[in-house]
Design a protein around this motif. Structure first.
Motif, short mmCIF file in Angstrom:
data_model
loop_
_atom_site.label_atom_id
_atom_site.label_comp_id
_atom_site.label_asym_id
_atom_site.label_seq_id
_atom_site.Cartn_x
_atom_site.Cartn_y
_atom_site.Cartn_z
N PHE A 1 38.67 -62.45 37.04
CA PHE A 1 37.67 -61.71 36.28
C PHE A 1 37.92 -61.88 34.78
CE2 PHE A 1 37.04 -57.93 33.67
CZ PHE A 1 35.65 -57.89 33.65
N ASN B 1 24.69 -55.39 25.65
CA ASN B 1 26.01 -55.06 26.21
C ASN B 1 25.88 -54.42 27.59
OD1 ASN B 1 27.44 -56.05 24.01
ND2 ASN B 1 27.40 -54.07 22.93
N LEU C 1 25.08 -57.14 29.93
CA LEU C 1 26.26 -57.96 30.18
C LEU C 1 27.14 -57.31 31.26
CD1 LEU C 1 27.83 -60.54 29.11
CD2 LEU C 1 29.23 -58.91 27.84
N GLN C 2 27.32 -56.02 31.14
CA GLN C 2 28.11 -55.29 32.14
C GLN C 2 27.47 -55.41 33.53
OE1 GLN C 2 29.66 -51.39 31.15
NE2 GLN C 2 29.15 -50.62 33.20
N TYR D 1 35.39 -63.57 32.18
CA TYR D 1 34.89 -62.83 31.03
C TYR D 1 35.25 -63.55 29.73
CZ TYR D 1 33.90 -59.00 27.83
OH TYR D 1 33.38 -58.25 26.81
N ARG E 1 33.02 -49.49 41.01
CA ARG E 1 32.06 -49.99 42.02
C ARG E 1 32.78 -50.28 43.33
NH1 ARG E 1 26.53 -51.84 40.52
NH2 ARG E 1 26.20 -50.58 38.68
N ALA F 1 34.12 -50.52 35.34
CA ALA F 1 32.87 -50.40 36.11
C ALA F 1 32.99 -51.13 37.45
CB ALA F 1 31.70 -50.95 35.31
N ILE F 2 33.60 -52.32 37.38
CA ILE F 2 33.80 -53.09 38.62
C ILE F 2 34.71 -52.34 39.58
CG2 ILE F 2 35.02 -55.14 39.50
CD1 ILE F 2 33.72 -56.71 37.15
N PRO G 1 31.49 -60.45 22.30
CA PRO G 1 31.06 -59.14 22.81
C PRO G 1 31.87 -58.03 22.16
CG PRO G 1 32.09 -60.46 24.56
CD PRO G 1 32.21 -61.23 23.29
N PRO G 2 31.36 -56.83 22.14
CA PRO G 2 32.08 -55.73 21.48
C PRO G 2 33.48 -55.53 22.07
CG PRO G 2 30.22 -54.90 22.75
CD PRO G 2 30.09 -56.37 22.71
N TRP H 1 30.43 -60.18 40.23
CA TRP H 1 31.61 -59.76 40.99
C TRP H 1 31.22 -59.44 42.44
CZ3 TRP H 1 36.56 -60.21 39.82
CH2 TRP H 1 37.51 -59.48 40.53
N ILE I 1 26.21 -63.20 26.53
CA ILE I 1 25.62 -62.15 25.69
C ILE I 1 24.70 -62.76 24.64
CG2 ILE I 1 27.39 -61.84 23.87
CD1 ILE I 1 27.02 -58.75 24.45
N VAL J 1 29.15 -57.13 36.83
CA VAL J 1 29.30 -56.33 38.06
C VAL J 1 28.58 -57.04 39.21
CG1 VAL J 1 28.70 -54.16 39.20
CG2 VAL J 1 29.68 -54.11 36.90
N SER K 1 34.69 -54.05 25.61
CA SER K 1 33.65 -54.30 26.61
C SER K 1 34.25 -54.82 27.92
CB SER K 1 32.65 -55.30 26.05
OG SER K 1 31.86 -55.86 27.07
N LYS K 2 35.24 -55.68 27.78
CA LYS K 2 35.88 -56.26 28.96
C LYS K 2 36.50 -55.17 29.84
CE LYS K 2 39.55 -59.64 29.92
NZ LYS K 2 40.47 -60.54 29.20
N LYS L 1 35.81 -52.03 29.79
CA LYS L 1 34.74 -51.16 30.28
C LYS L 1 34.11 -51.75 31.54
CE LYS L 1 30.50 -49.18 28.58
NZ LYS L 1 29.43 -49.49 27.62
N ILE L 2 33.85 -53.06 31.46
CA ILE L 2 33.25 -53.74 32.61
C ILE L 2 34.21 -53.72 33.80
CG2 ILE L 2 32.44 -55.98 33.48
CD1 ILE L 2 31.33 -56.51 30.62
N TRP L 3 35.50 -53.97 33.50
CA TRP L 3 36.49 -53.97 34.58
C TRP L 3 36.54 -52.60 35.26
CZ3 TRP L 3 38.32 -56.89 37.99
CH2 TRP L 3 39.47 -56.53 38.73
#
Lengths: 180, 269
Positions: free
Chosen positions: A24, A50, A53-54, A28, B75, B71-72, B60-61, A61, A36, A58, B64-65, B67-69
């Motif tokens: 991952f 953003n 992108l998330q 990324y 999930r 979220a993953i 990316p901000p 994944w 993005i 997801v 963010s990475k 945050k996404i992780w």
């Protein structure tokens, strides 16, 4: 994530399918910026970009099993997921409502789900190249690729025969390729 | 099909950029499996597009990475939760089946307890009856023993010792109310062997007749248990010169079989 590691696409995909955290990170680190950029060229809003992108990561994944290497490269797959997600967002009601507060004129147009004919001024990525195309081509790429309208919708909106839309888009894409 | 013309038609770009129709895409994918040069053309364009996108990448901000992780992860954490979320339907049925199972268990349990109580109650009733009959029997015996004792202590009651006439030494006592106020004669057997089921002991009162002949009168047949002891209430007699016990056939209605005389005694008058 170790930037030194270089995975082949196949290795990366295998690791992603194993839900490997390093994979991952690699995905990324290598693709988030490019994705993005594409998302931003469609939504024109950093914050929304953003969020998309998330959503894209997801989804990737979750759906990595659906990636089929015989149909194309991993990035192509990622790019299309990102593009579709961004277009869906742009076409969603809440996004349009937010955007509509900017211009009333656009509002009425958008409410009847009609394409917007003004290209973005702050070109990024492909859009920058797009500016080099003749207007008749640029508009078609903008409507189809960046706004997600179907050939049929464009044909109706521009009162151009469907066949013409198709050949013009193809010609535009060939020209675009030469500019890459 | 001229594959070179096909490659140059713009279908490659159209396909890669996701602008080809479903039918066009299917055809393209099918041709890719036949023409390596088509795949080559596709990959070439893909790499160009990829390179262009990479060059135009936007950072990316920060955060963010992560945050996404997160979220993953949430999930993937919600994955099992999703299964749990599906449980309401499952849970409903499993809930109902659980309730059903529980009620069956309860029912079986209740049935068992009901049966258990019933059988216990039945047993208790039975033993209660047994106890009652024992109590009745005991109180009857006590009453009787009281009578016996009363009689034994009564000066008007004569005690006749019946002495065994056989090697078995069958002995008994007859309590005989000579005054005649009490209508009873009690026989207390001390030691008499148990008889075969077709035989019974018989008590006789014997009167010496004027002609010198003995006149036996049956005072009753009786059985003796394993312990060889028994207290019996016999028919009364006003007059007796002697008492004798013989062994007779069960339910004998005839006279005494004197050859089977077991014991005999004379009242002390």
């Amino acid at each position: 994530m170790n930037q030194e590691i270089k995975y082949s696409e196949q290795e990366l995909i295998t690791l992603l399918q194993q839900r490997d955290e390093k994979a991952f990170g690699y995905l990324y680190d290598n693709y988030a910026g490019a994705l993005i950029g594409v998302i931003l060229s469609i939504v024109n809003d950093g914050e929304i970009a953003n969020d998309i992108l998330q959503e894209v990561f997801v989804n990737v994944w979750k759906k990595i099993e659906f990636y089929d290497a015989t149909k194309g490269r991993l990035f192509t797959w990622l790019l299309n997921i990102a593009r579709n997600a961004a277009i869906d967002k742009v076409r969603s009601k809440d996004f349009r409502n937010n955007q509509n507060t900017v211009t009333i004129a656009e509002n009425t147009e958008l409410n009847t789900v009609k394409p917007i004919f003004q290209p973005n001024t702050d070109f990024i990525g492909l859009k920058k190249i797009l500016a080099n195309l003749k207007d008749e081509y640029r508009i078609l790429i903008d409507l189809s690729y960046f706004q997600g309208f179907t050939h049929d919708e464009i044909a109706k909106a521009l009162s151009i025969p469907l066949g013409t839309v198709k050949t013009r888009i193809r010609t535009a894409l060939i020209q675009l390729k030469e500019m890459l | 099909m001229n594959i070179k013309e096909y490659i140059l038609s713009g279908i490659v770009e159209s396909y890669v950029m996701g602008l080809a129709s479903e039918q066009e895409s299917k055809e393209f994918e099918q041709l890719c499996s036949q023409y390596p040069e088509l795949v080559e053309a596709r990959t070439s364009f893909e790499l160009k597009l990829e390179k262009q996108a990479m060059e135009n990448a936007i950072a990316p901000p920060i955060g963010s990475k992560e945050k996404i992780w997160t979220a993953i992860q949430s999930r993937s954490v919600t994955k099992p939760t999703k299964i749990i979320n599906m449980e309401p339907t499952t849970r409903k049925s499993s809930g109902t089946s659980w309730v059903a199972a529980a009620s069956i268990i309860l029912l079986l349990g209740a049935a068992y307890f009901a049966y258990d109580f019933y059988s216990k109650n039945k047993k208790l009733q039975t033993s209660n009856k047994e106890l009652q009959s024992q109590v009745d029997k005991l109180s009857e015996e006590q009453k009787w023993m009281g009578e016996v004792q009363k009689m034994m202590s009564d000066p008007n009651v004569a005690v006749v010792n019946l002495v065994g006439t056989t090697p078995a030494k069958a002995s008994a006592n007859v309590y005989w109310d000579t005054a005649g106020t009490s209508p009873n004669v009690y026989l207390v057997v001390k030691n008499m062997p148990k008889l075969p089921s077709d035989k019974q002991y018989q008590l006789w009162s014997i009167i010496n007749g004027q002609d010198g002949k003995l006149q036996p009168t049956s005072m009753g047949l009786f059985d003796v248990g394993d312990d060889g002891k028994v207290i019996l209430k016999m028919n009364n007699t006003q007059k007796a010169d002697a008492f004798a016990i013989t062994i007779e056939n069960r339910g004998n209605t005839g006279g005494p079989t004197l050859e089977q005389l077991q014991s005999m005694g004379k009242p002390k008058l």
